[in-house]
Design an enzyme around this catalytic site. Sequence first.
Site, PDB file in Angstrom:
ATOM      1  N   SER A  49      38.491   5.894  63.825  1.00 46.40           N
ATOM      2  CA  SER A  49      37.115   5.478  63.520  1.00 46.40           C
ATOM      3  C   SER A  49      36.275   5.294  64.783  1.00 46.40           C
ATOM      4  O   SER A  49      35.117   4.896  64.707  1.00 46.40           O
ATOM      5  CB  SER A  49      37.139   4.173  62.711  1.00 46.40           C
ATOM      6  OG  SER A  49      37.956   3.209  63.357  1.00 46.40           O
TER       7      SER A  49
ATOM      8  N   ASN B 123      42.521  -6.668  60.989  1.00 40.74           N
ATOM      9  CA  ASN B 123      41.830  -6.882  59.709  1.00 40.74           C
ATOM     10  C   ASN B 123      40.772  -7.988  59.800  1.00 40.74           C
ATOM     11  O   ASN B 123      39.639  -7.811  59.344  1.00 40.74           O
ATOM     12  CB  ASN B 123      42.840  -7.238  58.608  1.00 40.74           C
ATOM     13  CG  ASN B 123      43.808  -6.104  58.351  1.00 40.74           C
ATOM     14  OD1 ASN B 123      43.647  -5.013  58.904  1.00 40.74           O
ATOM     15  ND2 ASN B 123      44.817  -6.356  57.540  1.00 40.74           N
TER      16      ASN B 123
ATOM     17  N   THR C 156      -3.955   1.662  35.781  1.00 43.91           N
ATOM     18  CA  THR C 156      -2.712   1.567  34.999  1.00 43.91           C
ATOM     19  C   THR C 156      -2.522   2.978  34.465  1.00 43.91           C
ATOM     20  O   THR C 156      -3.510   3.666  34.158  1.00 43.91           O
ATOM     21  CB  THR C 156      -2.816   0.571  33.825  1.00 43.91           C
ATOM     22  OG1 THR C 156      -3.842   1.015  32.947  1.00 43.91           O
ATOM     23  CG2 THR C 156      -3.134  -0.842  34.304  1.00 43.91           C
ATOM     24  N   HIS C 157      -1.297   3.441  34.386  1.00 45.12           N
ATOM     25  CA  HIS C 157      -1.000   4.827  33.979  1.00 45.12           C
ATOM     26  C   HIS C 157      -1.699   5.845  34.880  1.00 45.12           C
ATOM     27  O   HIS C 157      -2.022   6.947  34.461  1.00 45.12           O
ATOM     28  CB  HIS C 157      -1.402   5.096  32.527  1.00 45.12           C
ATOM     29  CG  HIS C 157      -0.973   4.029  31.568  1.00 45.12           C
ATOM     30  ND1 HIS C 157       0.250   4.028  30.941  1.00 45.12           N
ATOM     31  CD2 HIS C 157      -1.596   2.886  31.163  1.00 45.12           C
ATOM     32  CE1 HIS C 157       0.350   2.947  30.173  1.00 45.12           C
ATOM     33  NE2 HIS C 157      -0.752   2.232  30.295  1.00 45.12           N
TER      34      HIS C 157
ATOM     35  N   SER D 188       0.128  22.519  59.366  1.00 48.37           N
ATOM     36  CA  SER D 188       0.883  23.598  58.732  1.00 48.37           C
ATOM     37  C   SER D 188       0.952  24.776  59.689  1.00 48.37           C
ATOM     38  O   SER D 188       0.019  25.021  60.454  1.00 48.37           O
ATOM     39  CB  SER D 188       0.178  24.006  57.439  1.00 48.37           C
ATOM     40  OG  SER D 188       0.504  25.332  57.106  1.00 48.37           O
TER      41      SER D 188
ATOM     42  N   LYS E 291      -4.822  22.425  57.189  1.00 47.98           N
ATOM     43  CA  LYS E 291      -3.940  21.379  56.654  1.00 47.98           C
ATOM     44  C   LYS E 291      -3.706  20.198  57.588  1.00 47.98           C
ATOM     45  O   LYS E 291      -3.542  20.360  58.785  1.00 47.98           O
ATOM     46  CB  LYS E 291      -2.578  21.979  56.308  1.00 47.98           C
ATOM     47  CG  LYS E 291      -2.598  22.769  55.045  1.00 47.98           C
ATOM     48  CD  LYS E 291      -2.786  21.855  53.847  1.00 47.98           C
ATOM     49  CE  LYS E 291      -2.060  22.380  52.651  1.00 47.98           C
ATOM     50  NZ  LYS E 291      -0.828  21.831  52.307  1.00 47.98           N
TER      51      LYS E 291
ATOM     52  N   ASN F 258      -1.132  17.056  56.920  1.00 50.94           N
ATOM     53  CA  ASN F 258      -0.206  16.599  55.880  1.00 50.94           C
ATOM     54  C   ASN F 258       0.303  15.170  56.111  1.00 50.94           C
ATOM     55  O   ASN F 258       0.513  14.766  57.253  1.00 50.94           O
ATOM     56  CB  ASN F 258       0.999  17.543  55.809  1.00 50.94           C
ATOM     57  CG  ASN F 258       0.588  18.949  55.425  1.00 50.94           C
ATOM     58  OD1 ASN F 258      -0.349  19.132  54.644  1.00 50.94           O
ATOM     59  ND2 ASN F 258       1.265  19.937  55.973  1.00 50.94           N
TER      60      ASN F 258
ATOM     61  N   GLU G 225       5.714  11.037  53.208  1.00 51.02           N
ATOM     62  CA  GLU G 225       6.647  11.831  52.389  1.00 51.02           C
ATOM     63  C   GLU G 225       8.090  11.626  52.852  1.00 51.02           C
ATOM     64  O   GLU G 225       9.014  11.520  52.039  1.00 51.02           O
ATOM     65  CB  GLU G 225       6.279  13.320  52.461  1.00 51.02           C
ATOM     66  CG  GLU G 225       4.990  13.628  51.709  1.00 51.02           C
ATOM     67  CD  GLU G 225       4.460  15.038  51.965  1.00 51.02           C
ATOM     68  OE1 GLU G 225       5.231  15.890  52.444  1.00 51.02           O
ATOM     69  OE2 GLU G 225       3.281  15.272  51.678  1.00 51.02           O
TER      70      GLU G 225
ATOM     71  N   TYR H 100      43.338  -6.187  52.632  1.00 49.55           N
ATOM     72  CA  TYR H 100      42.732  -5.073  53.357  1.00 49.55           C
ATOM     73  C   TYR H 100      43.332  -3.733  52.923  1.00 49.55           C
ATOM     74  O   TYR H 100      44.532  -3.610  52.716  1.00 49.55           O
ATOM     75  CB  TYR H 100      42.928  -5.234  54.878  1.00 49.55           C
ATOM     76  CG  TYR H 100      42.342  -4.063  55.654  1.00 49.55           C
ATOM     77  CD1 TYR H 100      40.996  -4.034  55.985  1.00 49.55           C
ATOM     78  CD2 TYR H 100      43.136  -2.968  55.998  1.00 49.55           C
ATOM     79  CE1 TYR H 100      40.451  -2.944  56.653  1.00 49.55           C
ATOM     80  CE2 TYR H 100      42.605  -1.874  56.666  1.00 49.55           C
ATOM     81  CZ  TYR H 100      41.260  -1.866  56.987  1.00 49.55           C
ATOM     82  OH  TYR H 100      40.724  -0.792  57.633  1.00 49.55           O
TER      83      TYR H 100
ATOM     84  N   GLN I  73      37.220   1.012  55.776  1.00 50.35           N
ATOM     85  CA  GLN I  73      36.667   1.594  57.000  1.00 50.35           C
ATOM     86  C   GLN I  73      35.400   2.411  56.678  1.00 50.35           C
ATOM     87  O   GLN I  73      34.562   2.638  57.538  1.00 50.35           O
ATOM     88  CB  GLN I  73      37.733   2.490  57.648  1.00 50.35           C
ATOM     89  CG  GLN I  73      37.313   3.176  58.914  1.00 50.35           C
ATOM     90  CD  GLN I  73      38.520   3.756  59.663  1.00 50.35           C
ATOM     91  OE1 GLN I  73      39.313   3.014  60.220  1.00 50.35           O
ATOM     92  NE2 GLN I  73      38.655   5.065  59.640  1.00 50.35           N
TER      93      GLN I  73
HETATM   94  N1  ARG Z   1      39.146   0.818  61.850  1.00 49.37           N
HETATM   95  C1  ARG Z   1      39.583  -0.123  60.895  1.00 49.37           C
HETATM   96  C2  ARG Z   1      38.458  -0.422  59.914  1.00 49.37           C
HETATM   97  O1  ARG Z   1      37.371  -0.128  60.221  1.00 49.37           O
HETATM   98  C3  ARG Z   1      40.019  -1.391  61.565  1.00 49.37           C
HETATM   99  C4  ARG Z   1      41.021  -2.193  60.796  1.00 49.37           C
HETATM  100  C5  ARG Z   1      42.334  -1.571  60.831  1.00 49.37           C
HETATM  101  N2  ARG Z   1      43.294  -2.347  60.134  1.00 49.37           N
HETATM  102  C6  ARG Z   1      44.404  -1.805  59.639  1.00 49.37           C
HETATM  103  N3  ARG Z   1      45.188  -2.595  59.007  1.00 49.37           N
HETATM  104  N4  ARG Z   1      44.666  -0.545  59.788  1.00 49.37           N
HETATM  105  O2  ARG Z   1      38.654  -0.917  58.836  1.00 49.37           O
END
Ligand code: ARG
Length: 469
Positions: free
Chosen positions: A23, A110, A155-156, A277, A283, A285, A290, A317, A322
């Site tokens: 991650s 965790n 309204t509407h 444009s 134009k 815009n 948007e 957990y 993640q």
């Molecule tokens: N990268 C993990 C997350 O975002 C961190 C926690 C990892 N814990 C584990 N028990 N693998 O959740």
Amino acid sequence: MAQLWGGRFTKETDKMVYQFNASINFDRKLFEQDIEGSIAHVVMLEKQGILTCEEKDAIVKGLTGIRSDVEEGKLSITDEYEDVHSFVEAKLIQRIGDAGKKMHTGRSRNDQVALDMKLYVRGEILQITDALHELLATLLHIMEQNITAYMPGFTHLQKAQPTTLAHHMGAYFEMFKRDVLRLKDIYKRMNYCPLGAGAFAGTTYPLDRAYTASLMGFEGPTLNSMDSVADRDYVIEFLSALSVIMMHLSRFSEEIIIWNSNEYRFVEIDDGFSTGSSIMPQKKNPDIAELVRGKTGRVYGALMSMLTTMKGIPLAYNKDMQEDKEVTFDAIETVKNCLILFNGMLATMKFNYEIMEKSATNGFTNATDAADYLVNKGVPFRDAHAIIGRLVLYCIEKNSSIDELGIEELKEISPVFEADVYDAISLKTCVEKRLTIGAPGQKAMEEVIRINRKFLEESRTDSSCDKLR
Ligand code: ARG
């Protein structure tokens, strides 16, 4: 590949498995929070006699050094580490040796990641609240300037009754005010520290969780260690509040797009906030409005994604969690950009007062007041409604407005009409007679502006949500 957990394994992780699991490419955003949480943790460990003063000092010095090196670009967070937590710990051990290996005592990734994410969201709540305050200030300014700027209300999407620009902007003020209050509410509910929950069952070390919590400005520690590592309710609440903000911005954008159209011409978006444009030279815009409307979908998507991710996860957990990060980071970025750009567009937008007022004088926006006029002369409301209905039909055939008819013509429809009707159904009277609180009449509007000015001042200086700011 640098992992914290190699001991039990006899084989290298498959490369694709490693990448799928890692991650670091997105949780590097939690770097500052990870350092902050680690410092609080080791300060508490020393207070409890679990680390010596020297060990604590070495770790804190190591962590602050890593932080400044990353900030100054001397050290980069690379993807050879699984996640930001592994990166920080590995660097610490490289730099200070054995003392670094003690940092993770009484902690699991965790509770660590639960803390980091909470710290991050908490900080972003304050930033988004600030951006909302800016938008509220712009709205209040427009309201103050436009108490007698008449325009049609709809309204509407059909002209209904006349109102003022101040009143119309005031509706959005209330919406964004509720958004501020919603964020503050979430902040207070989420502000409990999960650190010390360990993997999910607490630890056998004599941690002082209340002390760690106080070091980081939390109200106190969370009260169930299983829930502490498994809870992402606050992320869902936060994404839900962000979705409501986007819904408000999107409605407002839609109105600006309509008002800016060639048919309406109520407003003109500043050149700095419009685009052209590539083929049609004439134009200009409303792309920003948007895009804000369009980006609403991805913030709703983040909310749906998190609701779905969480719905089938057994305690405590699980790695599914993640998935909270990328969608939340993206939603935060989107909402912040939208708020800033929308505010800039609104603050520089020009209102075509003449066109707006003229539009309010046709389309029979005074029909309700004409009926009320008859009611004041003793006609029952239901009969008055029917008489004015006939009158409108007559006007449509004649291609005129009610007040363009002569008194004789009016009397033919109902003998109750007198010469004072013209004043009673003039645009000004129609608006200014509406004086109940919340209505567009000048006195009522001034009172609401006074209340909202006070709200904005107090909300901006309110410190209940930012003890550490
Ligand atoms: N990268 C993990 C997350 O975002 C961190 C926690 C990892 N814990 C584990 N028990 N693998 O959740």
